[in-house]
Design an enzyme around this catalytic site. Structure first.
Site, mmCIF file in Angstrom:
data_model
loop_
_atom_site.group_PDB
_atom_site.id
_atom_site.type_symbol
_atom_site.label_atom_id
_atom_site.label_comp_id
_atom_site.label_asym_id
_atom_site.label_seq_id
_atom_site.Cartn_x
_atom_site.Cartn_y
_atom_site.Cartn_z
ATOM 1 N N ASP A 55 -46.273 -43.961 18.885
ATOM 2 C CA ASP A 55 -46.451 -45.502 18.371
ATOM 3 C C ASP A 55 -45.121 -45.648 17.655
ATOM 4 O O ASP A 55 -44.410 -44.911 16.983
ATOM 5 C CB ASP A 55 -47.611 -45.538 17.446
ATOM 6 C CG ASP A 55 -47.924 -44.390 16.554
ATOM 7 O OD1 ASP A 55 -47.296 -43.367 16.661
ATOM 8 O OD2 ASP A 55 -48.378 -44.814 15.308
ATOM 9 N N GLU A 108 -49.809 -42.112 15.248
ATOM 10 C CA GLU A 108 -49.576 -41.396 14.251
ATOM 11 C C GLU A 108 -49.203 -41.808 12.714
ATOM 12 O O GLU A 108 -49.694 -41.333 11.764
ATOM 13 C CB GLU A 108 -48.102 -40.387 14.669
ATOM 14 C CG GLU A 108 -47.881 -39.207 13.763
ATOM 15 C CD GLU A 108 -47.140 -39.774 12.297
ATOM 16 O OE1 GLU A 108 -47.297 -39.207 11.303
ATOM 17 O OE2 GLU A 108 -46.313 -40.729 12.036
#
Length: 434
Positions: A104, A170
């Site tokens: 991400d 994350e």
């Protein structure tokens, strides 16, 4: 030749053959990493130009899954919402080793002058924001894709199973959603695949290319959030004696929290941090409000210190409030545990790190008070996590833009080391250290 001499000669020959085979594997990894370098950089630049926020890594997941399928791996998608898992089964008995990369990006507007800079915008908490890989997760994905290519090519020289974990969120899932490593663990990923260990790595913009930073034990801190509601009695600002002022009580609590770390914790044991990030309360300049809310973060590197710190925060806030006739309600939310490097695994894999990087380039670092949700994997199985240098050689770390900023920059020359490390760790653990 005597029988004992024959046996000794056979042992010597066998050892030499094993050493030659191992050297051949290492040479193959080095050569294939060099051959793949341009492709790894191409993957990284494409991902960088097309970043996606947490739990929204749809196109990223498609690209990863397509690559893993092209290698002939068993592929699972939709893991923890947008995660992708690739499974390399060697057909030989041995451990199950996980390699993890996060996918991400962040709600940051890129300012770096590079041809592949992100121009992407997306909705984040109801706002139209710029999106940027301002923490290097694009390099993580590209390096793991490269490692998957190489390890698949040398499958016959491996044992056990290798699991390529491409993890979403994350940086944390959006409000009201779950995600990240925590959700992967809750869904049973590690237990389902009977994973023995997990290796993880993170690029760093302040570590010189060619170096890695690592530490046994607590490498990165646990990150907890606290909310303290200070309840007083509302009154007119001209007559504070007619009420109980939660603003002044909150101010005293802020100061009290700072003395917990500086005066009450054994800081020679491990570092700790308590920060107040938000204070809210009141609606008008001449009204003393009924309630003020404090919100902040707690960082610890030791589980016992974490428990102790939580209790001290509760006691400090409630006692300060009580001294003024107010009430403090304290809530502490555990978010991310300590990223813990298993000491035994660290000792076993130390020779591998030194062989690949060079002994002087493996730096035993101090702990980092930032947090990493790789910690959820490390809480379940023995794990090892390290930082890979991404700062141009010769640059002063003090001048290097930090992570999570618009100017964050990574020297792509550091990515080859990340690919080689993943591959060498797998080879050594599955064939020599199982």
């Amino acid at each position: 030749m005597k029988k004992t001499q024959v046996l000794l000669w056979c042992l010597i020959v066998g050892f030499a053959q094993k050493s030659l085979q191992a050297q051949t594997v290492y040479d193959q990894i080095d050569k294939q990493t060099l051959a793949l370098e341009a492709k790894v950089i191409e993957w990284r630049r494409d991902l960088h130009q097309n970043p996606e926020l947490s739990n929204r890594e749809f196109k990223t997941a498609e690209k990863v899954a397509a690559h893993l399928r092209s290698l002939g791996l068993e592929v699972r998608t939709g893991v923890a919402k947008t995660g992708v898992i690739g499974i390399l089964r060697t057909g030989k008995p041995g451990p199950v080793v996980g390699l993890r990369a996060d996918m991400d990006a962040l709600p940051v507007v890129e300012r770096v002058k590079i041809p592949f800079a992100s121009k992407v915008k997306a909705d984040y908490r109801g706002e139209d924001v710029g999106v940027m890989h301002a923490c290097g997760h694009d390099t993580h994905v590209a390096m793991l894709m490269g490692a998957a290519s190489i390890l698949t090519g040398i499958k016959s020289q491996l044992a056990g199973t290798v699991v390529f974990i491409f993890q979403p969120a994350e940086e944390g899932p959006p409000p009201g959603e779950t995600g990240g490593a925590k959700l992967m663990v809750e869904e049973g990923l590690l237990k389902d695949l009977k994973m023995n260990i997990v290796f993880g790595q993170h690029i760093s913009s302040i570590i010189e290319v060619g170096n890695i930073n690592i530490r046994p034990g607590g490498l990165m801190a646990a990150a907890d959030r606290y909310v303290i509601k200070v309840k007083g009695k509302q009154t007119h600002g001209s007559q504070p004696w007619s009420g109980i002022d939660p603003v002044t009580v909150a101010a005293q609590i802020v100061l009290g929290l700072q003395t917990i770390v500086s005066r009450q914790m054994e800081l020679t044991r491990e570092a700790a941090v308590i920060s107040v990030g938000k204070i809210s309360g009141g609606v008008r300049n001449n009204i003393i409000p009924e309630e003020v809310e404090l919100e902040g973060t707690i960082r610890t590197l030791d589980v016992d210190m974490q428990t102790d710190l939580h209790e001290r925060i509760r006691r400090t806030a409630t006692n300060i409030a009580e001294a003024s006739g107010a009430v403090a309600e304290v809530e502490i939310f555990k978010h991310v545990p300590i990223t813990f490097n298993n000491p035994e695994l660290f000792t076993k894999m130390g020779p591998t790190l030194k062989r690949v990087c060079g002994e002087d380039n493996v730096i035993i670092s101090r702990a980092v008070t930032g947090a990493e949700d790789f910690a959820f994997f490390a809480n379940e199985v023995p794990s090892m996590f390290y930082f890979v240098g991404g700062m141009p050689k010769g640059q002063d770390p003090k001048t290097a833009p930090p992570h999570h900023t618009p100017d964050f920059y990574v020297d792509e020359a550091g990515m080859g080391l990340g690919v080689r490390l993943f591959c060498n760790l797998v080879v050594d653990y599955t064939t020599k250290l199982k």
